[in-house]
Design an enzyme around this catalytic site. Structure first.
Site, mmCIF file in Angstrom:
data_model
loop_
_atom_site.group_PDB
_atom_site.id
_atom_site.type_symbol
_atom_site.label_atom_id
_atom_site.label_comp_id
_atom_site.label_asym_id
_atom_site.label_seq_id
_atom_site.Cartn_x
_atom_site.Cartn_y
_atom_site.Cartn_z
ATOM 1 N N SER A 3 0.932 -1.183 0.121
ATOM 2 C CA SER A 3 0.007 -0.099 0.164
ATOM 3 C C SER A 3 0.918 1.308 0.186
ATOM 4 O O SER A 3 0.332 2.368 -0.270
ATOM 5 C CB SER A 3 -0.901 0.057 1.243
ATOM 6 N N TYR A 7 -5.188 4.436 7.635
ATOM 7 C CA TYR A 7 -6.514 3.988 7.579
ATOM 8 C C TYR A 7 -7.268 4.565 8.594
ATOM 9 O O TYR A 7 -7.185 5.619 8.982
ATOM 10 C CB TYR A 7 -6.526 2.397 7.134
ATOM 11 N N TYR A 42 -2.753 -2.101 -10.379
ATOM 12 C CA TYR A 42 -2.886 -1.911 -9.041
ATOM 13 C C TYR A 42 -2.036 -2.829 -8.390
ATOM 14 O O TYR A 42 -1.060 -2.711 -7.424
ATOM 15 C CB TYR A 42 -4.255 -1.777 -8.387
ATOM 16 N N LYS A 69 0.612 3.506 -2.896
ATOM 17 C CA LYS A 69 -0.599 4.289 -3.419
ATOM 18 C C LYS A 69 -0.086 5.860 -3.173
ATOM 19 O O LYS A 69 -0.545 6.619 -3.760
ATOM 20 C CB LYS A 69 -1.754 4.165 -1.997
ATOM 21 N N VAL A 91 0.924 -3.882 3.750
ATOM 22 C CA VAL A 91 1.142 -5.309 4.289
ATOM 23 C C VAL A 91 2.266 -6.128 4.098
ATOM 24 O O VAL A 91 2.536 -7.304 4.708
ATOM 25 C CB VAL A 91 0.011 -6.157 3.863
HETATM 26 O O1 DON Z 1 -4.691 -4.552 -2.154
HETATM 27 C C1 DON Z 1 -4.120 -5.238 -0.923
HETATM 28 O O2 DON Z 1 -4.785 -5.686 -0.222
HETATM 29 C C2 DON Z 1 -2.669 -5.235 -1.118
HETATM 30 N N1 DON Z 1 -1.903 -5.386 -2.163
HETATM 31 C C3 DON Z 1 -2.117 -3.868 -0.078
HETATM 32 C C4 DON Z 1 -2.718 -3.743 1.050
HETATM 33 C C5 DON Z 1 -2.043 -3.140 1.960
HETATM 34 O O3 DON Z 1 -0.824 -2.741 1.872
HETATM 35 C C6 DON Z 1 -2.931 -2.499 3.256
HETATM 36 N N2 DON Z 1 -1.685 -1.882 4.135
HETATM 37 N N3 DON Z 1 -1.569 -1.965 5.308
#
Ligand code: DON
Length: 300
Positions: free
Chosen positions: A61, A236, A184, A64, A254
């Protein structure tokens, strides 16, 4: 500084034991949970590192922020006609509000829906341009995305697929949902080190100084948007708690990374894969709290 880093790592490493490595993207469950590293670069370019700060992991993430940077460079603040810049009490993969008739756009570019709607606004070959921008900022020409993590997420990311298709059904993106998703998933699979994150963070903290071209936006407006949106939504649904406890514009992923930009002062990159219940690096969060206290980093 060396001693501070040593101490904050030692104080907080136990938190990793209480966290869990992300497994909903199968390829992520293979990472070594014991990796722990931090890199700090100050405004004069001095670099301080401790632990596994040259180990590669997927940016997830944190990408982003880069997607938003490029979308702003391509479209200026018109980006916010299609994605908001407000806080949310919902988690990163929230979906339900997209189907409410009075909701016209995802709440911010940091939740998955908002990131997909932001990346959809990048012109040309999106992944090529995201990679080039990260390579430029980090001066690391080897930056690339992990095919394994990309394919792993592409074959299992049902929630993100639902989000992209709902975005399209509600007219919130113009792009084909599967194409938007593909970009994405690729951007989330870009591999970086804690030191790469620190370089991106100090770039943002320093008012985005140093690029050849900023396209449709001036660099101060660019960095202010990035810092404000990281503060409001980078963590978040606990961004408010994090703002009070740490007080530094940050973004987590993540993959176990946290990128933190202390305006005008320093960029911080942290890597520790086990996550807390909100999906942030458990030790990373602890380290940010300790660092903020010791170095008086809060912007508030
Ligand atoms: O879209 C997803 O679920 C993962 N590629 C990225 C989510 C993420 O990193 C949330 N962050 N803490």
């Amino acid at each position: 500084m060396e001693k501070v880093l040593e101490e904050v790592l030692e104080e907080n490493q136990v938190l990793a034991k209480h966290g869990k490595v992300a497994s909903y993207i199968p390829a992520l469950s293979k990472v070594n949970p014991n990796h722990l590293g931090i890199c700090i670069i100050d405004a004069n370019g001095n670099t301080y590192k401790k632990g596994d700060c040259e180990v590669k992991f997927t940016i997830q993430s944190i990408s982003k922020v880069i997607g938003l940077m490029l979308a702003l460079m391509d479209n200026g603040e018109k980006v916010f006609e299609k994605v908001g810049r407000e806080g949310t009490e919902d988690p990163f993969n929230t979906l339900y509000k997209l189907d409410l008739p009075y909701i016209k756009k995802p709440v911010n570019p940091m939740i998955n829906a908002g990131a997909i709607a932001t990346t959809a606004q990048i012109k040309g070959d999106k992944i090529k341009r995201i990679l080039e921008l990260i390579r430029d900022i980090t001066e690391n020409l080897n930056i690339d995305y992990s095919r394994e993590v990309y394919l792993s997420e592409k074959t299992t990311g049902e929630k993100n697929k639902a989000i992209a298709h709902l975005l399209r059904a509600r007219g919130m993106i113009d792009e084909e949902p599967d194409e938007a998703l593909d970009h994405y998933f690729k951007q989330c699979s870009i591999e970086v080190t804690a030191c790469d994150l620190a370089k991106i963070a100090i770039f943002i903290a320093n008012g985005c100084k140093g690029l050849k071209s900023y396209g449709e936006i001036n660099r101060k407006t660019l960095s202010r948007n990035l810092l404000a949106i990281m503060t409001m939504g980078g963590m978040y649904n606990i961004s408010g708690q994090y703002a009070a406890e740490v007080g530094v514009p940050s973004k987590s992923g993540v993959g176990g990374g946290i990128m933190a930009a202390v305006p005008g002062r320093m960029g911080i990159g942290i890597f520790s894969p086990p996550l807390d219940e909100n999906g942030h690096s458990a030790a990373g969060y602890g380290i940010m709290k300790s660092l903020s206290r010791r170095l008086d980093l809060s912007i508030f």
